[in-house]
Write a protein that holds these residues in place. Structure first.
Motif, PDB file in Angstrom:
ATOM      1  N   UNK A 192      62.140  91.196 137.391  1.00 19.45           N
ATOM      2  CA  UNK A 192      60.965  90.341 137.581  1.00 19.45           C
ATOM      3  C   UNK A 192      60.799  89.342 136.446  1.00 19.45           C
ATOM      4  N   UNK A 193      60.955  89.823 135.208  1.00 18.29           N
ATOM      5  CA  UNK A 193      60.783  88.944 134.048  1.00 18.29           C
ATOM      6  C   UNK A 193      61.875  87.870 134.008  1.00 18.29           C
ATOM      7  N   UNK A 194      63.069  88.257 134.405  1.00 17.88           N
ATOM      8  CA  UNK A 194      64.157  87.270 134.394  1.00 17.88           C
ATOM      9  C   UNK A 194      63.917  86.175 135.413  1.00 17.88           C
ATOM     10  N   UNK A 195      63.430  86.599 136.580  1.00 27.10           N
ATOM     11  CA  UNK A 195      63.171  85.614 137.628  1.00 27.10           C
ATOM     12  C   UNK A 195      62.059  84.657 137.187  1.00 27.10           C
ATOM     13  N   UNK A 196      61.003  85.227 136.595  1.00 27.84           N
ATOM     14  CA  UNK A 196      59.899  84.381 136.114  1.00 27.84           C
ATOM     15  C   UNK A 196      60.439  83.316 135.143  1.00 27.84           C
ATOM     16  N   UNK A 197      61.269  83.753 134.232  1.00 28.91           N
ATOM     17  CA  UNK A 197      61.768  82.831 133.219  1.00 28.91           C
ATOM     18  C   UNK A 197      62.571  81.689 133.865  1.00 28.91           C
ATOM     19  N   UNK A 198      63.427  82.067 134.817  1.00 27.77           N
ATOM     20  CA  UNK A 198      64.249  81.039 135.473  1.00 27.77           C
ATOM     21  C   UNK A 198      63.363  80.039 136.214  1.00 27.77           C
ATOM     22  N   UNK A 199      62.387  80.550 136.961  1.00 27.34           N
ATOM     23  CA  UNK A 199      61.545  79.671 137.787  1.00 27.34           C
ATOM     24  C   UNK A 199      60.676  78.777 136.898  1.00 27.34           C
ATOM     25  N   UNK A 200      60.051  79.375 135.886  1.00 26.58           N
ATOM     26  CA  UNK A 200      59.141  78.591 135.032  1.00 26.58           C
ATOM     27  C   UNK A 200      59.936  77.545 134.235  1.00 26.58           C
TER      28      UNK A 200
END
Ligand code: CS2
Length: 477
Positions: A192-200
């Motif tokens: 989840x945290x990795x996805x957030x970072x990529x999207x943001x």
């Protein structure tokens, strides 16, 4: 006799005893867009959603393929229906109805755009493998990657997962809709945290305000996903046809065990009612699973292939190898974990080994051996780091890593394909290897967790001891 194709029309003629959707599929609406309609998604997440739909019709799935058209086309012909074969000594078959539509993004970008922008779409899920998140080892988005660079240049015509997620969020913000919740179903740590970072990070290059809105409003719950899902093959199609009486071109097979743990996030839908475990400690579950199940899998795969074994079942039937994997898990892997409350690690590990040894499953070690650089980094390297920090011995832990190097060496020398994002470099190293630990370990230095002498010396010893045949301590060294 030509078999009838599985479809909503032919479903009435399925063999008795086959589970079919219990709800009225005509009342389903699309509430989830899913990227990556592969076997794991159909074996796992779509199965949970099928259960959810029995009581809540809002969550039909729109499956999206970013590349290739074969799976969406086959699913479309079948009205979204497909079969799961649950493999055990008494196998069972079920037809799943949760896929509401399936689209190939390059062919139907407007359909995808409309689904992402729709008020009824509240969740976007994905199984795209680690590579699909386009992150660098530091965890930052790799903006130099060709598909990310292209999407940043024309964000309204995306081709990548991250580009599409951000374009969909931009459209929603423009029409005053809440962001969708984005749920990674990939077998990664901290997904989840990795996805957030990529999207943001992507959004901040498109429109800083959009990035702030996403970071503040959107949810990216972490998950742990688990079900052993061997690749589908022709034998599976034949088996499913025989059992159901209908021809399914996209069936999947998996073990009966299936688990989805999700970070508790006040969710609508009621995931718990569909059998999902909601918890505040996803990381605890995820680490136990990645290190015990996947760590044992990778160990069995590399050593097993060197020892001439073909499947996980064969590997577990090799007494020396099975004993080694159990000792590694019990003595070296378990001490690196802090289990979530209520999880008994010894019982968990025992259950994992029973699952891996399932005699009804033909799970090729070659499938598990793919992508070693990515898999070792999350399955075994954190265990090695923890052992160093706690001053525990590294000798046993070095063996599966040494076996991976031996496996690469073998593939390179035979000229057989290495499947890994670093394949080219690995093939070069494998070709340059001499079979001597002190020399070869340094060839692989860039792929190791660290290169301090304590690790490289343990790896060199293990590499020399196992040799090209994957010998183990009981084999006489
Ligand atoms: C396996 C996993 O192929 C592999 O690397 O270790 O796919 C494993 O079967 C799943 O993670 C089980 O949930």
């Amino acid at each position: 006799m030509t078999l009838e194709r599985l479809s909503p029309q032919s479903l009435a003629r399925v063999q008795p005893g086959i589970a079919v959707p219990t709800y009225d599929r005509r009342s389903i609406t699309t509430g989830i867009v899913h990227f990556g309609p592969g076997a794991f998604h159909r074996a796992h997440q779509a199965f949970f959603v099928d259960k959810l739909l029995a009581t809540d019709s809002r969550w039909g799935i729109c499956d999206v393929a970013l590349r290739g058209t074969a799976t969406p086309e086959a699913l479309t012909v079948q009205g979204g229906l497909y079969t799961i074969a649950e493999l055990s000594p008494s196998p069972s078959f079920r037809i799943v109805g949760s896929i509401h539509e399936a689209v190939a993004a390059p062919t139907y970008p407007e359909v995808l755009r409309a689904r992402l922008a729709a008020a009824s779409t509240r969740i976007v899920t994905m199984t795209v493998t680690e590579n699909g998140y386009a992150l660098m080892p530091s965890g930052d988005l790799d903006t130099a990657r060709s598909e990310i660079a292209a999407d940043l240049a024309t964000p309204s015509a995306p081709t990548s997962l991250i580009g599409w997620l951000v374009e969909g969020l931009r459209l929603r913000r423009a029409s005053n809709l809440a962001p969708y919740t984005m749920i990674s179903c990939d077998n990664l740590s901290d997904n989840g945290a990795r996805l957030r970072r990529a999207v943001v990070q992507f959004a901040s290059q498109v429109e800083p305000d959009l990035a702030r809105w996403i970071d503040g409003e959107a949810r990216f719950p972490g998950t742990m996903v688990d079900s052993i899902t061997p690749a589908s093959d022709e034998a599976l199609k034949a088996r499913v046809a025989q059992a159901t009486g209908l021809l399914d071109m996209v069936p999947v097979q998996r073990e009966p065990f299936v688990q989805w743990v999700m970070e508790d996030h006040d969710s609508d839908p009621d995931w718990a009612a569909a059998g999902v475990t909601l918890t505040r400690d996803v990381a605890g579950y995820e680490q136990a699973k990645l290190r015990i199940l996947n760590g044992a899998h990778s160990t069995l795969a590399y050593l097993g292939l060197l020892r001439g074994r073909r499947t996980t079942r064969d590997a577990m039937a090799d007494p020396m190898l099975a004993a080694f994997a159990r000792t590694l898990v019990g003595q070296d892997i378990a001490p690196s974990l802090t289990p979530p409350a209520g999880l008994d690690l010894a019982a968990y590990a025992e259950n994992v080994f029973e699952r891996i040894a399932n005699p009804a499953i033909e799970h090729h070690l070659g499938q598990i051996a793919f992508d070693g650089t990515l898999k070792l980094a999350i399955r075994l390297y954190p265990v090695i780091e923890a052992a160093i920090a706690a001053q525990r011995p590294l000798d046993r832990l070095a063996i599966p890593v040494a076996a991976w190097m031996r496996f690469i060496r073998r593939r390179a020398r035979e000229g057989t394909e290495i499947i890994d994002p670093q394949a080219e470099r690995l093939a070069e190293r494998g070709t340059a290897s001499t079979g001597t630990g002190a020399h070869d370990v340094m060839l692989f230095a860039e792929f190791l967790p660290r290169t301090d002498p304590a690790i490289t010396a343990a790896l060199a010893r293990a590499y020399d001891a196992i040799g090209d045949g994957g010998l183990l301590p009981g084999d006489g060294w």
